[in-house]
Design a protein around this motif. Structure first.
Motif, PDB file in Angstrom:
ATOM      1  N   ALA A  21     104.720   0.454  33.243  1.00 17.44           N
ATOM      2  CA  ALA A  21     106.685   0.170  32.776  1.00 17.44           C
ATOM      3  C   ALA A  21     107.115   1.306  31.363  1.00 17.44           C
ATOM      4  N   LYS A  22     108.220   2.214  31.653  1.00 19.82           N
ATOM      5  CA  LYS A  22     108.212   2.428  30.539  1.00 19.82           C
ATOM      6  C   LYS A  22     108.709   1.964  28.715  1.00 19.82           C
ATOM      7  N   ASN A  23     108.553   0.328  28.910  1.00 19.52           N
ATOM      8  CA  ASN A  23     109.308   0.029  27.579  1.00 19.52           C
ATOM      9  C   ASN A  23     107.638  -0.356  27.270  1.00 19.52           C
ATOM     10  N   SER A  24     106.885  -0.297  28.213  1.00 23.39           N
ATOM     11  CA  SER A  24     105.430  -0.343  27.511  1.00 23.39           C
ATOM     12  C   SER A  24     104.550   1.098  26.928  1.00 23.39           C
ATOM     13  N   PRO A 120     124.631  -0.256  19.274  1.00 18.75           N
ATOM     14  CA  PRO A 120     125.292   0.516  17.399  1.00 18.75           C
ATOM     15  C   PRO A 120     123.140   0.590  17.361  1.00 18.75           C
ATOM     16  N   ARG A 121     122.644  -0.292  17.835  1.00 16.97           N
ATOM     17  CA  ARG A 121     121.316  -0.098  18.263  1.00 16.97           C
ATOM     18  C   ARG A 121     121.159  -0.414  16.310  1.00 16.97           C
ATOM     19  N   PRO A 122     120.843  -0.924  15.422  1.00 16.01           N
ATOM     20  CA  PRO A 122     120.508  -0.736  14.116  1.00 16.01           C
ATOM     21  C   PRO A 122     119.248  -1.113  13.751  1.00 16.01           C
ATOM     22  N   ILE A 123     118.444  -0.428  12.974  1.00 18.79           N
ATOM     23  CA  ILE A 123     117.314  -0.820  12.997  1.00 18.79           C
ATOM     24  C   ILE A 123     116.775  -1.509  11.426  1.00 18.79           C
ATOM     25  N   ASP A 124     117.633  -2.704  10.821  1.00 16.79           N
ATOM     26  CA  ASP A 124     117.600  -2.958   9.483  1.00 16.79           C
ATOM     27  C   ASP A 124     116.863  -4.227   9.557  1.00 16.79           C
ATOM     28  N   LEU A 125     115.933  -5.090  10.909  1.00 21.68           N
ATOM     29  CA  LEU A 125     114.916  -6.064  10.496  1.00 21.68           C
ATOM     30  C   LEU A 125     113.557  -4.815  10.522  1.00 21.68           C
ATOM     31  N   HIS A 126     113.987  -3.402  11.394  1.00 20.69           N
ATOM     32  CA  HIS A 126     112.583  -2.638  11.452  1.00 20.69           C
ATOM     33  C   HIS A 126     112.112  -2.276   9.752  1.00 20.69           C
ATOM     34  N   LEU A 127     113.302  -1.924   9.293  1.00 22.19           N
ATOM     35  CA  LEU A 127     113.023  -1.739   7.660  1.00 22.19           C
ATOM     36  C   LEU A 127     113.050  -2.851   6.946  1.00 22.19           C
ATOM     37  N   PRO A 161     114.180 -11.871  17.760  1.00 19.18           N
ATOM     38  CA  PRO A 161     113.363 -11.250  18.519  1.00 19.18           C
ATOM     39  C   PRO A 161     113.400  -9.915  18.797  1.00 19.18           C
ATOM     40  N   SER A 162     113.686  -8.975  17.924  1.00 20.17           N
ATOM     41  CA  SER A 162     113.542  -7.963  18.515  1.00 20.17           C
ATOM     42  C   SER A 162     112.621  -6.640  18.395  1.00 20.17           C
ATOM     43  N   VAL A 163     113.015  -6.744  20.359  1.00 21.08           N
ATOM     44  CA  VAL A 163     111.426  -5.669  20.829  1.00 21.08           C
ATOM     45  C   VAL A 163     110.516  -4.735  19.849  1.00 21.08           C
ATOM     46  N   GLY A 164     111.909  -3.894  19.482  1.00 22.16           N
ATOM     47  CA  GLY A 164     111.211  -2.606  18.916  1.00 22.16           C
ATOM     48  C   GLY A 164     111.311  -3.077  16.829  1.00 22.16           C
ATOM     49  N   ALA A 165     111.708  -4.384  16.171  1.00 18.85           N
ATOM     50  CA  ALA A 165     111.205  -4.576  15.463  1.00 18.85           C
ATOM     51  C   ALA A 165     109.925  -5.223  15.176  1.00 18.85           C
ATOM     52  N   THR A 304     118.339  -8.231  29.793  1.00 16.21           N
ATOM     53  CA  THR A 304     119.866  -7.544  29.715  1.00 16.21           C
ATOM     54  C   THR A 304     119.716  -6.254  30.471  1.00 16.21           C
ATOM     55  N   ASP A 305     118.540  -5.003  30.412  1.00 16.14           N
ATOM     56  CA  ASP A 305     118.123  -4.049  31.531  1.00 16.14           C
ATOM     57  C   ASP A 305     118.379  -4.098  32.891  1.00 16.14           C
ATOM     58  N   MET A 306     118.641  -5.398  33.029  1.00 17.95           N
ATOM     59  CA  MET A 306     118.914  -6.510  35.005  1.00 17.95           C
ATOM     60  C   MET A 306     120.238  -6.383  34.765  1.00 17.95           C
ATOM     61  N   ASN A 326     124.628 -11.230  26.439  1.00 16.54           N
ATOM     62  CA  ASN A 326     123.757 -11.699  25.001  1.00 16.54           C
ATOM     63  C   ASN A 326     123.730 -10.741  24.096  1.00 16.54           C
ATOM     64  N   ILE A 327     122.760  -9.460  24.299  1.00 16.08           N
ATOM     65  CA  ILE A 327     121.959  -9.540  23.965  1.00 16.08           C
ATOM     66  C   ILE A 327     122.122  -7.570  23.199  1.00 16.08           C
ATOM     67  N   PHE A 328     123.807  -6.917  23.835  1.00 20.32           N
ATOM     68  CA  PHE A 328     123.995  -5.365  23.585  1.00 20.32           C
ATOM     69  C   PHE A 328     125.316  -5.338  23.666  1.00 20.32           C
ATOM     70  N   GLU A 329     126.236  -4.930  22.193  1.00 23.12           N
ATOM     71  CA  GLU A 329     127.548  -5.470  22.162  1.00 23.12           C
ATOM     72  C   GLU A 329     128.287  -4.107  23.065  1.00 23.12           C
ATOM     73  N   ASN A 330     128.304  -3.049  23.901  1.00 22.02           N
ATOM     74  CA  ASN A 330     128.287  -2.696  24.518  1.00 22.02           C
ATOM     75  C   ASN A 330     128.271  -2.290  26.029  1.00 22.02           C
ATOM     76  N   ARG A 331     127.764  -2.896  26.707  1.00 20.75           N
ATOM     77  CA  ARG A 331     126.864  -2.781  28.363  1.00 20.75           C
ATOM     78  C   ARG A 331     127.415  -3.432  29.379  1.00 20.75           C
ATOM     79  N   TYR A 332     128.726  -2.826  29.160  1.00 18.96           N
ATOM     80  CA  TYR A 332     129.487  -3.610  30.510  1.00 18.96           C
ATOM     81  C   TYR A 332     130.542  -1.584  31.032  1.00 18.96           C
ATOM     82  N   LEU A 370     121.180   4.341  30.615  1.00 17.68           N
ATOM     83  CA  LEU A 370     120.060   4.314  31.813  1.00 17.68           C
ATOM     84  C   LEU A 370     120.504   3.267  33.275  1.00 17.68           C
ATOM     85  N   ARG A 371     120.388   2.081  33.147  1.00 18.77           N
ATOM     86  CA  ARG A 371     120.646   0.950  33.889  1.00 18.77           C
ATOM     87  C   ARG A 371     121.922   1.108  34.014  1.00 18.77           C
ATOM     88  N   GLY A 372     122.963   1.169  33.128  1.00 18.07           N
ATOM     89  CA  GLY A 372     123.782   1.248  34.164  1.00 18.07           C
ATOM     90  C   GLY A 372     124.015   2.681  35.159  1.00 18.07           C
TER      91      GLY A 372
HETATM   92  C1  EPZ Z   1     114.473  -2.338  23.895  1.00 18.78           C
HETATM   93  O1  EPZ Z   1     114.831  -2.155  23.258  1.00 18.78           O
HETATM   94  C2  EPZ Z   1     113.528  -2.107  25.004  1.00 18.78           C
HETATM   95  N1  EPZ Z   1     113.558  -0.127  24.535  1.00 18.78           N
HETATM   96  C3  EPZ Z   1     115.275  -2.194  25.848  1.00 18.78           C
HETATM   97  O2  EPZ Z   1     115.775  -1.299  27.507  1.00 18.78           O
HETATM   98  C4  EPZ Z   1     115.828  -3.653  26.031  1.00 18.78           C
HETATM   99  O3  EPZ Z   1     117.014  -3.514  26.307  1.00 18.78           O
HETATM  100  C5  EPZ Z   1     115.546  -4.212  24.519  1.00 18.78           C
HETATM  101  O4  EPZ Z   1     114.417  -3.799  23.929  1.00 18.78           O
HETATM  102  C6  EPZ Z   1     115.734  -5.758  24.419  1.00 18.78           C
HETATM  103  O5  EPZ Z   1     114.969  -6.105  25.717  1.00 18.78           O
HETATM  104  C7  EPZ Z   1     112.247  -0.110  24.856  1.00 18.78           C
HETATM  105  O6  EPZ Z   1     111.328  -0.542  24.987  1.00 18.78           O
HETATM  106  C8  EPZ Z   1     112.104   1.231  24.800  1.00 18.78           C
HETATM  107  P1  EPZ Z   1     115.803  -4.924  20.257  1.00 18.78           P
HETATM  108  P2  EPZ Z   1     114.832  -2.470  21.425  1.00 18.78           P
HETATM  109  O7  EPZ Z   1     115.576  -4.416  19.091  1.00 18.78           O
HETATM  110  O8  EPZ Z   1     113.603  -2.784  20.848  1.00 18.78           O
HETATM  111  C9  EPZ Z   1     119.826  -5.979  17.873  1.00 18.78           C
HETATM  112  C10 EPZ Z   1     115.701  -0.030  28.952  1.00 18.78           C
HETATM  113  O9  EPZ Z   1     117.242   0.278  29.468  1.00 18.78           O
HETATM  114  N2  EPZ Z   1     119.079  -5.100  16.599  1.00 18.78           N
HETATM  115  O10 EPZ Z   1     115.267  -5.975  20.566  1.00 18.78           O
HETATM  116  O11 EPZ Z   1     116.061  -0.962  20.900  1.00 18.78           O
HETATM  117  C11 EPZ Z   1     120.039  -4.820  18.300  1.00 18.78           C
HETATM  118  O12 EPZ Z   1     121.628  -4.777  17.949  1.00 18.78           O
HETATM  119  C12 EPZ Z   1     116.135  -0.134  27.215  1.00 18.78           C
HETATM  120  O13 EPZ Z   1     114.790   0.311  29.122  1.00 18.78           O
HETATM  121  C13 EPZ Z   1     118.986  -5.212  15.383  1.00 18.78           C
HETATM  122  O14 EPZ Z   1     120.531  -5.926  15.081  1.00 18.78           O
HETATM  123  O15 EPZ Z   1     115.981  -3.363  21.479  1.00 18.78           O
HETATM  124  C14 EPZ Z   1     120.277  -5.756  19.725  1.00 18.78           C
HETATM  125  O16 EPZ Z   1     121.730  -5.794  19.953  1.00 18.78           O
HETATM  126  C15 EPZ Z   1     118.142  -0.498  26.431  1.00 18.78           C
HETATM  127  N3  EPZ Z   1     118.339  -5.256  14.334  1.00 18.78           N
HETATM  128  C16 EPZ Z   1     119.031  -6.764  20.084  1.00 18.78           C
HETATM  129  O17 EPZ Z   1     118.632  -6.176  18.568  1.00 18.78           O
HETATM  130  C17 EPZ Z   1     117.705  -4.758  14.800  1.00 18.78           C
HETATM  131  O18 EPZ Z   1     116.621  -3.591  13.610  1.00 18.78           O
HETATM  132  C18 EPZ Z   1     117.739  -6.042  20.470  1.00 18.78           C
HETATM  133  O19 EPZ Z   1     117.256  -5.251  20.311  1.00 18.78           O
HETATM  134  C19 EPZ Z   1     116.869  -4.348  15.698  1.00 18.78           C
HETATM  135  C20 EPZ Z   1     117.680  -4.700  16.791  1.00 18.78           C
END
Ligand code: EPZ
Length: 416
Positions: A21-24, A120-127, A161-165, A304-306, A326-332, A370-372
């Motif tokens: 898995a790429k995301n792992s 926009p993929r913000p990182i506010d939750l990470h920071l 529940p942000s994956v990256g955060a 959302t990735d499917m 419901n997850i991303f703002e511009n995924r169409y 990627l998924r589109g």
């Molecule tokens: C991971 O992205 C995946 N990428 C994405 O897969 C996947 O779509 C996403 O999780 C949701 O499952 C990897 O794991 C490398 P999030 P990530 O933080 O961590 C908002 C693919 O095609 N948000 O869960 O960036 C954000 O804007 C990719 O393989 C904040 O607002 O996703 C989004 O709307 C695409 N603030 C939502 O949360 C933050 O600080 C989900 O984001 C972080 C996120």
């Protein structure tokens, strides 16, 4: 940029083995920075995103070797804490290096990752979370200058529940002083794989897969050998390839539990699905049924990735399907490309209304993400005539030789 030429009309039939898995892989490669030892990781797919993460590891001083689908990362001699800007901007998910670098080095400089095609993929939750652990993070001229004398464990409540955060906090907390609790944590299977990796190098993490994760900071970490879990999104994509071409497919090296929401929707579309603990068999129906409501949610909801792959499938179903992203703002963006192939889709904000048509016709279309891009390949497999998918490099970020894999089960795809 690369393009794929697809001659449609062939059934997808046969057996495929799913890659890691790429995301792992990406967060686990970032985690190799933590232990200062040798990390042997198996089942790593050949992806451009993995190449970018490899460059980042080398940039901070790791020795990285690749032998087939195994990577050996020696993080004993880190010699630079600044991550090259072009690498972070090339792949926004590399922001997960932040937590690992703070955990190991106590400092790092990364460029602000910025948005991408799907939002926009913000990182506010990470920071916000890393600051709560005591990190000093200055945002200047598009860079994040991060320092942490000693990270302290604390209780963190994620607004989403942000994956990256979730991953960044797990990595920063591994060597922090004390206990960190993450509430409203992401529950994706890739989080559990990261937990297993961290525990295998001597960390103390529990709760992954639930909404509450507990990390007890440790002082010392050790070397490891780890195998990446199968890619549930690649698996789902190949299942749709069989469904959209009225074929049948058996997937090996899968964990069906990780795809239950996708399997459920494919059954709703009329597919016959059987699975064992590590295989999934799908037989397509003669006529695909429309799906009244498909809504993307954090795991274990529909991924959302499917979404784009299922939209491609629904363009050929009997009736009207409604998708809500419901997850991303511009995924169409892929919808507008599918229209060029004769699909009947209306987009209204986060809602897409897809009215099934008799058939799609081949056209020249462009992958925007990627998924589109994967969805356009799926549509091309079923379309009458030839489809040219441009900007195919987007697809190589997350699919290891998708053309070769699909050709091995009946597709007719030429890569340029
Ligand atoms: C991971 O992205 C995946 N990428 C994405 O897969 C996947 O779509 C996403 O999780 C949701 O499952 C990897 O794991 C490398 P999030 P990530 O933080 O961590 C908002 C693919 O095609 N948000 O869960 O960036 C954000 O804007 C990719 O393989 C904040 O607002 O996703 C989004 O709307 C695409 N603030 C939502 O949360 C933050 O600080 C989900 O984001 C972080 C996120």
């Amino acid at each position: 940029m690369g393009k794929l030429v697809i001659n449609g009309g062939n059934k997808i039939q046969g057996e495929m083995t799913v890659s890691g898995a790429k995301n792992s892989v990406l967060p686990i490669l970032a985690a190799t920075v933590l232990n200062g030892k040798v990390n042997v990781i198996h089942d790593i797919p050949q992806l451009s995103d993995v190449k970018v993460m490899t460059k980042i590891l080398r940039a901070v001083g790791c020795e990285v070797k690749r032998e087939g689908n195994t990577m050996i990362v020696d993080s004993s001699q880190l010699n630079n804490h600044k991550i090259p800007e072009e690498l972070i901007r090339e792949m926004r998910s590399s922001i997960v290096v932040l937590g690992a670098m703070l955990g190991r080095c106590g400092e790092t400089v990364v460029s602000y990752p910025g948005g991408c095609e799907i939002g926009p993929r913000p990182i506010d939750l990470h920071l916000k979370s890393l600051r709560e652990m005591g990190a000093i993070i200055e945002e200047k001229h598009g860079f994040l200058i991060c320092k942490s004398e000693n990270l302290k464990g604390c209780e963190i409540q994620l607004d989403f529940p942000s994956v990256g955060a979730t991953e960044n906090v797990m990595l920063a907390a591994t060597l922090a002083k004390g206990i960190t609790i993450i509430r409203n944590a992401a529950r994706e299977p890739e989080i559990a794989d990261l937990q297993n990796f961290i525990n295998a190098i001597g960390g103390k993490v529990s709760g992954a897969g639930s909404a509450t994760i507990r990390i007890e900071g440790v002082k010392e970490l050790q070397e490891v050998e780890h195998t990446i879990i199968p890619d549930r999104i690649v698996a789902g994509t190949y299942l749709v390839a069989a469904a959209i071409t009225k074929g049948d497919i058996t997937l090996k090296n899968v964990i069906p539990e990780h795809l239950q929401s996708t399997l459920y929707k494919l059954r709703e579309a009329g597919c016959r699905i059987l699975y064992t603990h590590d295989t999934i068999k799908l037989e397509a129906p003669q006529n695909l049924q429309a799906i009244e409501a498909l809504k993307t949610h954090p795991y274990p909801g529909f991924p959302t990735d499917m979404q784009s792959q299922m939209m491609a499938l629904m363009t050929l179903s009997d009736g009207i399907s409604i998708i809500t992203e419901n997850i991303f703002e511009n995924r169409y963006k892929h919808a507008y490309e599918l229209l060029r192939m004769g699909a009947n889709i209306k987009i209204d904000g986060r809602v897409a209304i897809i009215k099934g048509v008799e058939n799609l016709t081949g056209a020249t279309v462009s992958a925007n993400d990627l998924r589109g891009g994967a969805a356009l390949i799926l549509a091309g497999l079923a379309a009458k005539g030839t489809t040219i998918v441009e900007n195919a490099k987007h697809i190589e970020r997350g699919y290891d030789d998708i053309a070769g894999m699909l050709n091995s089960v009946g597709a007719d795809i030429i890569k340029f």
